[in-house]
Write a protein that holds these residues in place. Structure first.
Motif, PDB file in Angstrom:
ATOM      1  N   VAL A  86       0.988  -0.978   0.093  1.00  0.00           N
ATOM      2  CA  VAL A  86      -0.026  -0.094  -0.127  1.00  0.00           C
ATOM      3  C   VAL A  86       0.954   1.172  -0.085  1.00  0.00           C
ATOM      4  N   PRO A  87       0.382   2.516  -0.056  1.00  0.00           N
ATOM      5  CA  PRO A  87       1.235   3.672  -0.335  1.00  0.00           C
ATOM      6  C   PRO A  87       2.009   3.812   0.990  1.00  0.00           C
ATOM      7  N   GLU A  88       2.938   4.549   0.664  1.00  0.00           N
ATOM      8  CA  GLU A  88       4.089   5.021   1.868  1.00  0.00           C
ATOM      9  C   GLU A  88       3.610   5.941   2.869  1.00  0.00           C
ATOM     10  N   ARG A  89       2.571   5.455   3.652  1.00  0.00           N
ATOM     11  CA  ARG A  89       2.036   6.173   4.787  1.00  0.00           C
ATOM     12  C   ARG A  89       1.901   5.384   5.964  1.00  0.00           C
ATOM     13  N   LEU A  90       2.791   5.708   7.013  1.00  0.00           N
ATOM     14  CA  LEU A  90       2.872   4.795   8.188  1.00  0.00           C
ATOM     15  C   LEU A  90       1.361   4.495   8.906  1.00  0.00           C
ATOM     16  N   ASP A  91       0.391   5.413   8.967  1.00  0.00           N
ATOM     17  CA  ASP A  91      -0.597   5.290   9.462  1.00  0.00           C
ATOM     18  C   ASP A  91      -1.444   4.248   8.859  1.00  0.00           C
ATOM     19  N   LEU A  92      -1.574   4.491   7.349  1.00  0.00           N
ATOM     20  CA  LEU A  92      -2.146   3.431   6.651  1.00  0.00           C
ATOM     21  C   LEU A  92      -1.692   2.237   6.685  1.00  0.00           C
ATOM     22  N   LYS A  93      -0.353   1.627   6.898  1.00  0.00           N
ATOM     23  CA  LYS A  93       0.430   0.536   6.873  1.00  0.00           C
ATOM     24  C   LYS A  93      -0.312  -0.288   8.229  1.00  0.00           C
ATOM     25  N   HIS A  94      -0.228   0.751   9.184  1.00  0.00           N
ATOM     26  CA  HIS A  94      -0.377   0.041  10.664  1.00  0.00           C
ATOM     27  C   HIS A  94      -2.029  -0.331  10.690  1.00  0.00           C
ATOM     28  N   ARG A  95      -3.012   0.338   9.998  1.00  0.00           N
ATOM     29  CA  ARG A  95      -4.381   0.048   9.850  1.00  0.00           C
ATOM     30  C   ARG A  95      -4.745  -1.266   9.088  1.00  0.00           C
ATOM     31  N   VAL A  96      -3.407  -1.397   7.959  1.00  0.00           N
ATOM     32  CA  VAL A  96      -3.581  -2.548   7.073  1.00  0.00           C
ATOM     33  C   VAL A  96      -2.993  -3.856   8.054  1.00  0.00           C
ATOM     34  N   TYR A  97      -2.150  -3.695   8.749  1.00  0.00           N
ATOM     35  CA  TYR A  97      -1.373  -4.683   9.520  1.00  0.00           C
ATOM     36  C   TYR A  97      -2.642  -5.230  10.730  1.00  0.00           C
ATOM     37  N   ALA A  98      -3.251  -4.123  11.242  1.00  0.00           N
ATOM     38  CA  ALA A  98      -4.341  -4.687  12.230  1.00  0.00           C
ATOM     39  C   ALA A  98      -5.400  -5.456  11.549  1.00  0.00           C
ATOM     40  N   GLU A  99      -5.885  -5.161  10.502  1.00  0.00           N
ATOM     41  CA  GLU A  99      -6.739  -5.993   9.608  1.00  0.00           C
ATOM     42  C   GLU A  99      -6.158  -7.519   9.312  1.00  0.00           C
ATOM     43  N   ILE A 100      -4.986  -7.500   8.880  1.00  0.00           N
ATOM     44  CA  ILE A 100      -4.186  -8.635   8.588  1.00  0.00           C
ATOM     45  C   ILE A 100      -4.178  -9.501   9.675  1.00  0.00           C
ATOM     46  N   GLU A 101      -3.928  -9.001  10.881  1.00  0.00           N
ATOM     47  CA  GLU A 101      -3.579  -9.843  12.200  1.00  0.00           C
ATOM     48  C   GLU A 101      -5.001 -10.350  12.741  1.00  0.00           C
ATOM     49  N   THR A 102      -6.119  -9.772  12.328  1.00  0.00           N
ATOM     50  CA  THR A 102      -7.593 -10.252  12.816  1.00  0.00           C
ATOM     51  C   THR A 102      -7.811 -11.597  11.846  1.00  0.00           C
ATOM     52  N   ALA A 103      -7.248 -11.697  10.683  1.00  0.00           N
ATOM     53  CA  ALA A 103      -7.791 -12.839   9.965  1.00  0.00           C
ATOM     54  C   ALA A 103      -6.475 -13.799   9.533  1.00  0.00           C
ATOM     55  N   ALA A 104      -5.313 -13.593   9.509  1.00  0.00           N
ATOM     56  CA  ALA A 104      -4.489 -14.270   9.002  1.00  0.00           C
ATOM     57  C   ALA A 104      -3.759 -15.319  10.248  1.00  0.00           C
ATOM     58  N   ALA A 105      -3.561 -16.359   9.753  1.00  0.00           N
ATOM     59  CA  ALA A 105      -2.723 -17.470  10.779  1.00  0.00           C
ATOM     60  C   ALA A 105      -1.483 -16.868  11.354  1.00  0.00           C
ATOM     61  N   PRO A 106      -1.289 -16.737  12.762  1.00  0.00           N
ATOM     62  CA  PRO A 106      -0.254 -16.026  13.432  1.00  0.00           C
ATOM     63  C   PRO A 106       1.322 -16.550  12.866  1.00  0.00           C
ATOM     64  N   ASP A 107       1.360 -17.564  12.084  1.00  0.00           N
ATOM     65  CA  ASP A 107       2.750 -17.708  11.741  1.00  0.00           C
ATOM     66  C   ASP A 107       2.853 -17.360  10.182  1.00  0.00           C
ATOM     67  N   THR A 108       1.902 -16.695   9.611  1.00  0.00           N
ATOM     68  CA  THR A 108       1.976 -16.453   8.107  1.00  0.00           C
ATOM     69  C   THR A 108       3.186 -15.210   7.999  1.00  0.00           C
ATOM     70  N   LEU A 109       3.895 -15.511   7.018  1.00  0.00           N
ATOM     71  CA  LEU A 109       4.928 -14.308   6.837  1.00  0.00           C
ATOM     72  C   LEU A 109       4.355 -13.313   6.324  1.00  0.00           C
ATOM     73  N   VAL A 110       4.704 -11.955   6.678  1.00  0.00           N
ATOM     74  CA  VAL A 110       4.063 -10.985   6.213  1.00  0.00           C
ATOM     75  C   VAL A 110       5.268  -9.908   5.811  1.00  0.00           C
ATOM     76  N   GLY A 111       5.236  -9.729   4.266  1.00  0.00           N
ATOM     77  CA  GLY A 111       6.626  -8.801   3.831  1.00  0.00           C
ATOM     78  C   GLY A 111       5.881  -7.405   3.395  1.00  0.00           C
ATOM     79  N   SER A 112       6.630  -6.409   3.887  1.00  0.00           N
ATOM     80  CA  SER A 112       6.126  -5.035   3.428  1.00  0.00           C
ATOM     81  C   SER A 112       7.104  -4.611   2.212  1.00  0.00           C
ATOM     82  N   SER A 113       6.532  -4.186   1.129  1.00  0.00           N
ATOM     83  CA  SER A 113       7.346  -3.467   0.268  1.00  0.00           C
ATOM     84  C   SER A 113       7.855  -2.167   0.254  1.00  0.00           C
ATOM     85  N   THR A 114       7.692  -1.663   1.459  1.00  0.00           N
ATOM     86  CA  THR A 114       8.276  -0.177   1.827  1.00  0.00           C
ATOM     87  C   THR A 114       9.554   0.041   1.339  1.00  0.00           C
ATOM     88  N   SER A 115       9.857   1.015   0.724  1.00  0.00           N
ATOM     89  CA  SER A 115      10.955   1.520   0.346  1.00  0.00           C
ATOM     90  C   SER A 115      11.811   2.405   1.247  1.00  0.00           C
TER      91      SER A 115
END
Length: 470
Positions: A86-115
């Motif tokens: 997602v775009p390079e905004r830290l607040d947006l990324k944090h919101r996205v991670y919060a949604e990921i953690e509610t649905a993804a298995a706890p051991d699923t790898l999460v990579g960020s494309s942040t530059s």
């Protein structure tokens, strides 16, 4: 079992990630709220579908399945890898991670494309911070292999290597990682050169693409400078050019004021340079050039080309059913085409030569056999051209053994397109030789037995007509 990747954000980078996974056989679930996401992703995939397979001399795995989903939760459920782009905004990324953690298995790898952001910044407030890391790619992700890993677990490297990428581990977290810090330095100095009227955008690009960019593409920075030091090596280079670091050659710590005037100046020069081309035309030009350069490096087993060779070795070789043998299954690369926009006749010969090599392996004359001092030499090949082949087109060669007795190996090859239509045929005569004497000799007993079996199986096939055999 087919693996699945979740891509969160379907822009240029997210689309490139989707292509890299899809065309290496992964399924992809993609979430992007943009109503134009499917169209945009489709255009990125069209470019990648054409060019990524050109890098290889084997067919990539069957394309995975792309599913556009309506929510992040749907995207990340039951997947093997999650890539946030997602775009390079830290607040947006944090919101996205919060949604990921509610649905993804706890051991699923999460990579960020942040530059630019560090893992410690991305992980703030995470429930499972250990599985969130930086996996920073370069555009186009489907062609350029390097991925900067920052704060990544050991398990992150294997899936990336499996799809032909090169994980580069950054030893310590730092803003902008490694590559973007280098690019920022060049970009900042380039802005000054334009602002001060020293050079235009095109002239700066010319200095890179006609000069040091070519060296960097295959040797990087330090190996390039080591050579500049001559026989005395890097120490001599450092002693000779080190004092220049104190001279006012650059303005790296001095940023030009980012005024509208500077923006307009650079935009106008960029329009004059390449405004006559659409973005898609520029992307296609870029991709074709990258494929040609990387395949040239592949032929030398160097740099990015060596990585392609290593990844290619993990791809399935053409199947070797008895009658006929499938000896070539690949995409026509851009560097096989000529001024007529189709595959040059010499490359038909290349394809049939590759087919003969595959037959040799099938009958037992493989690398070990050749290393023992025995092999086959081609003494005659006659090619009949029936249709043209264009860059990006899939070709398949079916090979039939006509005669495998004694020292002779006579083959007949048919080149087919994706629709099964004949594009060319070739009749080829090879003679078994001793590499020590460079003279004809009989094959060893196991090879003669295998040849006899295959020749009998192929004799039951329809034989090529006289007109086909020239």
């Amino acid at each position: 079992m087919t693996k699945t990747a979740a891509i969160i954000g379907g822009g240029v980078i997210g689309g490139g990630w989707a292509a890299r996974f899809l065309f290496n056989g992964w399924n992809v679930k993609l979430f992007d709220p943009d109503p134009e996401a499917e169209r945009k992703i489709g255009e990125v995939l069209a470019n990648a579908r054409r060019t990524l397979p050109m890098l290889y001399d084997r067919a990539l795995p069957p394309e995975g399945r792309l599913t556009h989903v309506a929510t992040i939760a749907e995207a990340v459920s039951d997947v093997d890898w999650i890539q946030e782009s997602v775009p390079e905004r830290l607040d947006l990324k944090h919101r996205v991670y919060a949604e990921i953690e509610t649905a993804a298995a706890p051991d699923t790898l999460v990579g960020s494309s942040t530059s630019g952001f560090k893992p410690s910044e991305l992980r703030a407030g995470s429930i499972h911070p250990e599985r969130l890391f930086v996996a920073h790619p370069f555009n186009p992700v489907y062609l350029l292999p390097v991925i900067e890993l920052v704060g990544a677990p050991d398990a992150a490297s294997a899936p990336l290597r499996a799809v032909g990428l090169y994980p580069l581990t950054v030893r310590k977290e730092i803003d902008a990682h490694i590559a973007d810090r280098l690019l920022e330095a060049v970009w900042r100095e380039s802005l000054w050169l334009v602002k001060d009227g020293i050079a235009t955008t095109e002239e700066i690009d010319d200095a890179i693409r006609y000069g040091f960019g070519l060296r960097w593409a295959q040797m990087g920075l330090f190996e390039t400078y080591r050579i500049a030091g001559g026989e005395a090596g890097m120490k001599h280079f450092m002693a000779q050019f080190g004092p220049a670091l104190e001279w006012p050659w650059t303005k790296l710590m001095d940023v030009p004021e980012f005024t509208q005037e500077l923006v307009d100046l650079i935009a106008d020069q960029s329009d004059a340079q390449s405004g006559h081309l659409t973005i898609r035309e520029l992307e296609r030009m870029r991709d074709d050039n990258l494929v040609a350069m990387m395949r040239a490096l592949k032929a030398r087993d160097a740099a990015a080309g060596k990585l392609i060779t290593e990844h290619e070795a993990t791809l399935s070789a053409p199947t070797a059913e008895n009658a006929p043998l499938t000896t070539v299954d690949r995409i026509v690369p851009i560097d096989w085409t000529d001024y007529n926009g189709h595959m040059n006749e010499s490359r038909f010969g290349q394809a049939f030569s590759d087919a003969a090599d595959a037959v040799m392996v099938a009958v037992g004359a493989d690398a070990d056999y050749v290393a023992s001092g025995l092999s086959y030499f081609t003494v005659d090949i006659r090619i009949r051209f029936l249709d043209e082949a264009k860059a990006g087109e899939r070709i398949c060669v079916k090979s039939q053994i006509l005669d495998g007795t004694g020292k002779k190996l006579r083959l007949f090859h048919r080149m087919l397109n994706a629709a099964g239509e004949e594009m060319a045929t070739a009749e080829q005569l090879l003679i078994h030789v001793s590499l020590e004497t460079r003279r004809a000799c009989d094959p060893d007993a196991p090879l003669q037995l295998r040849l006899k079996q295959l020749t009998q199986a192929h004799a039951a096939m329809p034989q090529p007509a006289e007109k086909e055999r020239l």
